[in-house]
Design an enzyme around this catalytic site. Structure first.
Site, PDB file in Angstrom:
ATOM      1  N   GLU A 235      -4.667  -8.869  -0.126  1.00 49.56           N
ATOM      2  CA  GLU A 235      -5.376  -8.540   1.128  1.00 49.56           C
ATOM      3  C   GLU A 235      -6.852  -8.421   0.799  1.00 49.56           C
ATOM      4  O   GLU A 235      -7.229  -7.582  -0.036  1.00 49.56           O
ATOM      5  CB  GLU A 235      -4.886  -7.217   1.733  1.00 49.56           C
ATOM      6  CG  GLU A 235      -3.616  -7.342   2.520  1.00 49.56           C
ATOM      7  CD  GLU A 235      -3.257  -6.082   3.300  1.00 49.56           C
ATOM      8  OE1 GLU A 235      -4.161  -5.365   3.765  1.00 49.56           O
ATOM      9  OE2 GLU A 235      -2.038  -5.821   3.409  1.00 49.56           O
TER      10      GLU A 235
ATOM     11  N   GLU B 240       0.839  -1.206   0.000  1.00 48.62           N
ATOM     12  CA  GLU B 240       0.000   0.000   0.000  1.00 48.62           C
ATOM     13  C   GLU B 240       0.874   1.256   0.000  1.00 48.62           C
ATOM     14  O   GLU B 240       0.735   2.136   0.861  1.00 48.62           O
ATOM     15  CB  GLU B 240      -0.982  -0.016   1.174  1.00 48.62           C
ATOM     16  CG  GLU B 240      -1.919  -1.213   1.096  1.00 48.62           C
ATOM     17  CD  GLU B 240      -3.106  -1.172   2.051  1.00 48.62           C
ATOM     18  OE1 GLU B 240      -3.205  -0.257   2.876  1.00 48.62           O
ATOM     19  OE2 GLU B 240      -3.941  -2.085   1.958  1.00 48.62           O
TER      20      GLU B 240
HETATM   21  O1  AHR Z   1      -4.896  -5.971   7.240  1.00 53.40           O
HETATM   22  C1  AHR Z   1      -4.808  -4.793   7.980  1.00 53.40           C
HETATM   23  C2  AHR Z   1      -4.198  -3.650   7.190  1.00 53.40           C
HETATM   24  O2  AHR Z   1      -5.023  -3.322   6.119  1.00 53.40           O
HETATM   25  C3  AHR Z   1      -2.863  -3.915   6.551  1.00 53.40           C
HETATM   26  O3  AHR Z   1      -1.809  -3.744   7.428  1.00 53.40           O
HETATM   27  C4  AHR Z   1      -2.819  -2.887   5.459  1.00 53.40           C
HETATM   28  O4  AHR Z   1      -2.037  -3.285   4.375  1.00 53.40           O
HETATM   29  C5  AHR Z   1      -4.277  -2.710   5.085  1.00 53.40           C
HETATM   30  O5  AHR Z   1      -4.620  -1.377   4.974  1.00 53.40           O
END
Ligand code: AHR
Length: 532
Positions: free
Chosen positions: A337, A204
């Site tokens: 994610e 990110e």
């Molecule tokens: O999964 C929790 C957080 O969500 C992670 O650290 C980040 O990459 C995302 O914004």
């Protein structure tokens, strides 16, 4: 008359009470769904990495959830808790993304190698501001992977680290030559080079990983992709070669995907990437007030399902950009994610992202896995957030106690789809109507595993009505279909330490007749069957 006038309001009251509690009154079946399975037309391989996991240094995702230390009374092997290992082995976890997340861009690997007693205590500023003891570092991560049988997915620090630091880490992990760093690894207990299947080039970077513009990220990414090498001879070419995943989609803006793919198309010999990431969470309400993880009724259920269906559009948009630069689909899309993100459970540290895991979440997991499989020609990996005790977890622990979640059971039921060949299916999903929302009612995916066995996964999203699915199979004379069904009395049913079997699979079978098979799916259920 009198009887009717009393009973009618009572029935209404009972319905209202049942809906408020999430226990929904049964309704008549909708018309049957006709499902055609082209069993004789196997499609692209469903990469088993679609069933990947994500473990960040966040809350008790690592400490307590995986790592208890060798001196713990909780049964463990070299500090890694054995009950969790056993549970994860059963779902055949293909890879574990680590150490973050946002934590990854704060992580300095040298803090996590060597004798544990001498490792520094640092801070975890993103997640609760707690002390990071660095007891779980590179050696412990690979030990854990070995115990559960998974591959490594390292997310390197692009945000606050240097290219040299990242390059050193990869030399430490992968060099088979006796360099000083490789000798340090051997002294720390691992003479042979480690295998790293995936390298994440930051996390990110448009947000917690440095808030870089897309163009700036691409310049940084090229340097990291150039100098972070895998020196393990078996990983330098061919099918075992390490894959590098660049940061992509930022939950609303495709600039990164476009910039990375454009750079990839114009690239010179000195660097390459194999994938672009997509991060997409299911937020039932808003980021500020996401909604409860349990103790809800049909309202929150329908919102959760509606929110998760956005993933279809996200994948379509990123795939379209990738097709523009890469029509041959050489670069993979990695949803590294994803999962449902609710309000933290009351009384827990809000920075620990601890939430319950309900039947709703199991249905959300199944819908997303089905979607990833359907897009197997582009989606080559996905990592649910997060494996233990954080967000949509597989396992929850509390001291020595452990419970398997609703989502865990979906991952267990879907094991036959790992590396299977997608088989085309066609069906009209019908409609699940709730208040103003109109959602697809039935979902299905089919695949043939490497032994040629045919598997069918079906979801009835409707919270109230059973679904009757009439499946026909081109290319085979189907005689039976047996497997597992996951459902429960309420949409927010969940397993707890006191009631670990509240949501658990039970045997399920279709009724065969004339080469076709009829399935009766209860409301809010997931089924996986083998068709013979
Ligand atoms: O999964 C929790 C957080 O969500 C992670 O650290 C980040 O990459 C995302 O914004």
């Amino acid at each position: 008359m009198i009887r009717g006038s009393i009973l009618k309001p009572m029935a209404v009251l009972a319905t209202v009470a049942a809906m408020a509690s999430g226990r929904l009154p049964a309704q008549p079946a909708a018309p049957p769904t006709r499902l055609e399975v082209q069993a004789n037309r196997p499609g692209p391989t469903i990469n088993r990495d679609i069933f990947g996991q994500f473990a960040e240094h966040l809350g008790s995702g690592i400490y307590g959830g995986i790592w208890v230390g060798p001196g713990s009374p909780i049964p463990n092997v070299r500090g890694i808790r054995s009950d969790v290992v056993q549970a994860l082995r059963a779902i055949q976890v293909p890879n574990v993304r680590w150490p973050g997340g946002c934590f990854g861009d704060n992580y300095h690997w040298r803090n996590g190698v060597g004798p544990r007693a001498q490792r520094p205590a640092t801070l975890n500023p993103d997640w609760g501001g707690v002390i990071e003891p660095n007891s779980f570092g590179t050696e412990e991560y690979f030990d854990f992977l070995g115990q559960i049988g998974a591959d490594a997915f390292i997310s390197e620090n692009v945000g606050s680290g240097t290219v040299q630091e990242a390059a050193d880490w990869f030399e430490y992990m992968t060099s088979d030559k006796p360099t000083t760093l490789a000798k340090q690894r051997a002294a720390n207990g691992h003479p042979a080079p480690y295998k790293v299947k995936y390298l994440g080039l930051g996390n990110e970077s448009w947000g917690c990983g440095g808030a870089m513009s897309a163009d700036h990220y691409v310049e940084e990414m090229k340097r990291f992709a150039r100098y972070t090498r895998n020196y393990n001879p078996v990983q330098q070419s061919g099918s075992e070669a390490m894959k590098k995943i660049a940061v992509g989609w930022d939950s609303g803006n495709s600039d990164y995907t476009d910039a990375v793919m454009k750079a990839w198309k114009d690239k010179v010999w000195s660097w390459d990437v194999d994938g672009v990431s997509l991060h997409g969470y299911t937020i039932p309400n808003s980021w500020e007030k996401k909604g409860p993880s349990a103790g809800f009724g049909e309202d929150e259920y329908a919102k959760g399902i509606q929110a998760t269906l956005k993933m279809k559009d996200w994948i379509a948009r990123q795939s379209a950009i990738m097709d523009k630069y890469d029509p041959d689909k050489k670069v993979g899309l990695y949803v590294d994610e994803w999962g449902i993100w609710t309000d933290p459970d009351p009384g827990t540290n809000p920075g620990f992202l601890k939430q319950q895991n309900t039947l709703r979440d199991a249905i959300i997991a199944a819908l997303n896995l089905n979607l990833f499989m359907r897009n197997a020609d582009r989606v080559r990996g996905a990592n649910i957030a997060q494996m233990i005790n954080v967000l949509q977890a597989m396992v929850l622990t509390d001291g020595p106690k452990m419970v398997l979640t609703s989502t865990y059971h979906v991952y267990r039921m879907y094991v036959p789809f790992h590396d299977a060949a997608l088989v085309p299916v066609s069906f009209d999903p019908g409609t699940y109507a709730y208040r103003d929302s109109r959602l697809p009612r039935v979902d299905a995916v089919a695949a043939r595993d490497s032994s040629g066995r045919l598997w069918l996964a079906m979801v009835n999203v409707d919270a109230n009505r059973p679904a009757s699915v009439a499946a026909s199979f081109a290319g085979i004379d189907a005689r039976s279909a047996t497997g597992d069904l996951l459902t429960a009395a309420t949409v927010d049913a969940h397993n707890s330490f006191d009631r670990p079997g509240a949501v658990a699979p039970r045997p399920f079978a279709g009724r065969a007749s004339g080469g076709a098979i009829r399935f009766d799916l209860p409301p809010k259920s997931v089924a996986v069957v083998q068709v013979r």
